[in-house]
Design a protein around this motif. Structure first.
Motif, PDB file in Angstrom:
ATOM      1  N   ARG A  69       0.814  -1.229   0.000  1.00 51.43           N
ATOM      2  CA  ARG A  69       0.000   0.000   0.000  1.00 51.43           C
ATOM      3  C   ARG A  69       0.846   1.278   0.000  1.00 51.43           C
ATOM      4  O   ARG A  69       0.304   2.360  -0.065  1.00 51.43           O
ATOM      5  CB  ARG A  69      -0.966   0.068   1.188  1.00 51.43           C
ATOM      6  N   ILE A  70       2.175   1.168   0.119  1.00 59.57           N
ATOM      7  CA  ILE A  70       3.028   2.358   0.040  1.00 59.57           C
ATOM      8  C   ILE A  70       3.684   2.328  -1.344  1.00 59.57           C
ATOM      9  O   ILE A  70       4.532   1.469  -1.606  1.00 59.57           O
ATOM     10  CB  ILE A  70       4.116   2.369   1.133  1.00 59.57           C
ATOM     11  N   ASP A  89      -6.896   1.696  -1.539  1.00 57.43           N
ATOM     12  CA  ASP A  89      -6.393   2.943  -0.942  1.00 57.43           C
ATOM     13  C   ASP A  89      -4.894   2.789  -0.738  1.00 57.43           C
ATOM     14  O   ASP A  89      -4.448   1.789  -0.184  1.00 57.43           O
ATOM     15  CB  ASP A  89      -7.065   3.196   0.406  1.00 57.43           C
ATOM     16  N   VAL A  90      -4.130   3.771  -1.172  1.00 55.31           N
ATOM     17  CA  VAL A  90      -2.665   3.675  -1.079  1.00 55.31           C
ATOM     18  C   VAL A  90      -2.069   5.002  -0.603  1.00 55.31           C
ATOM     19  O   VAL A  90      -2.790   5.999  -0.475  1.00 55.31           O
ATOM     20  CB  VAL A  90      -2.039   3.325  -2.456  1.00 55.31           C
ATOM     21  N   LYS A  91      -0.787   4.976  -0.318  1.00 53.48           N
ATOM     22  CA  LYS A  91      -0.043   6.210  -0.063  1.00 53.48           C
ATOM     23  C   LYS A  91       1.135   6.245  -1.023  1.00 53.48           C
ATOM     24  O   LYS A  91       1.684   5.201  -1.365  1.00 53.48           O
ATOM     25  CB  LYS A  91       0.463   6.267   1.377  1.00 53.48           C
TER      26      LYS A  91
END
Lengths: 367, 170
Positions: A94-95, A160-162
């Motif tokens: 997710r990063i 959903d990610v960053k």
């Protein structure tokens, strides 16, 4: 009691009903016979899910002909990219890495659909797809693929990610004063050195993060990240009493030299940037990069932007030294740290603005 | 020639049968029949989104801060911040429209007597009645907080609590 009056009996209705039930039962079995031929109609969701996982949780892979530990996003030849994957590392799902994201959505580097099909969608069936990413703070989403159909079923997943941004430093008057980076002698050539200790950056502690698996999300990787060094307030280092601004003077960035050390060897070995990266100096927030030397005139600001891959050939367990030589006319005091230590590009937030994580949402639609 | 023997005229019978078959055919074709076997897909999508959102809230925005927003939210019982952050994350889409996901969040911890207790952390202001088809996601959070029924020796100080979120589509 048979006659020819055109009516049917209860027996016929019962028989017809049994026939219809049998017919319907057989009809429901038929689609199962064609699953092998028609599988693409039922696995859109599965393909979308798989694509989402590869993009969000996998760092990608390079082909077998690539030597060294180089990530896919700095490969110039797209044939060296085996699998797309946007994650910073496999320990940090997710990063996403900003450089990977930029390269993935670069439609001049890769073409839809064939380049994406065999590197992220996979499978023999020629799926059509759309991959979109909306990053908080950006006006419009980035997208690759076709427009998602309105009237046709498609597989879908949203993640959903960053996004991990790159680090940068601004060496301004606060740092110059704190570390005593101005020369007290009047000389023509002033030298300023910056050290990027790859070994420490890649293996040392990252700020206040105590999770050894999660720290890749915040790590500065000189071999693959963009490194930005801004030097501002250059005027502050001059002695404006001896040389007031009304007097004519000129400052030039005469040369920039690169050195590296290797594991267990503290000798400095010079190296030069490859041709693709030789323009990296921006004068006074300009938009065009130039190759040193650069005449600063009376400008106060200087930026050096080292694009991802600039230092990819350096030893990851060594250190990189960047030596800037300024030529001043007339000779005077200026930015100079030969009498003290080189400026350290590290995890200290006073020295370097650390990589920050920005929210984003990734959507995959497959049909 | 109508009598009471339960007979049906042939032509009318066939016509009625055909009409019924046609109707059934049209009905089946015009709507996608949502079978039990399909529910796992939307469940999976909701679950992936929920765990993404919870995990990102439990990620520090940079290494200088070193603390995640979720740690601060649990320590300060900040229902409003949790609501706005979680709804922004799960309802965000790449396009301009937004999704309609609702949630209820709980914090579970071990109290002074060693038994497991839960308190409500936040919700989306939409009451959870049992009719919704909800999925559950959870994440462990390390917090430094003394819960109401904790002594100074037990569950205070740095310890793990479980944040559970039930989420469903409106």
């Amino acid at each position: 009691m048979t006659d020819d009056s055109g009516i049917m009996s209860i027996d016929f209705l019962v028989g017809f009903t049994i026939f219809m039930i049998t017919f319907i039962w057989v009809a429901t079995l038929i689609p199962g016979l064609f699953i092998g031929l028609q599988s693409h109609t039922i696995d859109f969701d599965a393909v979308a899910y798989r694509t989402g996982v590869i993009l969000v949780e996998d760092p990608g892979a390079v082909g077998p002909l690539v030597t060294g530990n180089q990530p896919w996003e700095i490969q110039n030849d797209k044939r060296d990219v085996a699998r797309f994957g946007l994650a910073v590392s496999k320990e940090t799902p997710r990063i996403l890495d900003k450089n990977k994201v930029n390269r993935f959505f670069c439609l001049t580097a890769f073409s839809y659909p064939e380049d994406y099909q065999k590197r992220v969608i996979f499978g023999d069936y020629p799926y059509r797809f759309n991959i979109s990413l909306r990053v908080a703070g950006e006006d419009s989403p980035r997208s690759v693929g076709e427009v998602v159909p309105d009237n046709y079923p498609y597989g879908y997943i949203r993640r959903d990610v960053k996004i991990k941004d790159s680090s940068n430093t601004s060496i301004g008057k606060t740092i110059i004063r704190a570390y005593g980076y101005n020369n007290t002698e009047n000389v023509t050539f002033n030298e300023f050195r910056v050290v990027i200790n790859s070994s420490y950056l890649l293996t040392g502690n990252v700020g206040k993060i105590d999770n050894p698996n999660g720290d890749a999300a915040y790590r500065i990787n000189p071999n693959g990240d963009r490194i930005v060094i801004n030097i501002t307030d250059l005027d502050e280092t001059r002695n404006t009493v001896a040389h007031p601004p009304s007097e004519p003077y000129s400052i030039a960035l005469k040369e920039v030299k690169f050195y590296q050390t290797h594991t267990g060897d503290s000798n400095l070995y010079a190296f030069s940037p490859v041709a693709a990266f030789e323009n990296y100096v921006y004068v006074n927030w300009g938009t065009t990069a130039v190759k040193p030397p650069a005449n600063l005139g009376t400008d106060r600001n200087l930026s050096m932007v080292f694009e991802p891959g600039f230092f990819s050939s350096t030893d990851k367990y060594g250190a990189i030294y960047i030596n800037l030589t300024f030529e001043l006319d007339p000779k005077q005091q200026f930015l100079n740290n030969t009498h003290t230590r080189p400026f350290d590009y590290n995890y200290n937030p006073v020295n370097v603005t650390q990589p920050a994580l920005t929210d984003a949402v990734l959507e995959v639609a497959v049909w | 020639m109508v009598n009471t023997e339960g007979q049906l005229y042939t032509i009318e019978g066939i016509a009625a049968g055909l009409i019924m078959l046609m109707t059934a055919y049209i009905v089946v074709n015009s709507t996608s029949v949502y079978t039990l076997g399909d529910t796992h897909i939307s469940d999976m999508q909701l679950e992936v989104l929920g765990s993404d959102a919870l995990n990102l809230m439990n990620t520090a925005p940079n290494s200088t801060l070193g603390r995640s927003p979720l740690q601060t939210i649990v320590e300060t019982d900040d229902a409003e911040t949790f609501r706005s952050m979680f709804l922004t994350l799960v309802n965000n889409r790449a396009g301009s429209d937004r999704d309609h996901i609702q949630f209820v969040a709980n914090v579970t911890y071990v109290d002074v007597g060693g038994s497991v207790r839960s308190t409500v952390l936040s919700d989306s202001l939409r009451p959870f009645v049992s009719g919704e088809h909800a999925v559950r996601v959870s994440d462990w959070v390390i917090v430094e907080k003394r819960f109401p029924d904790c002594s100074a020796q037990s569950c205070s100080g740095k310890h793990a609590v479980l944040v559970e979120v039930l989420l469903w589509r409106d």
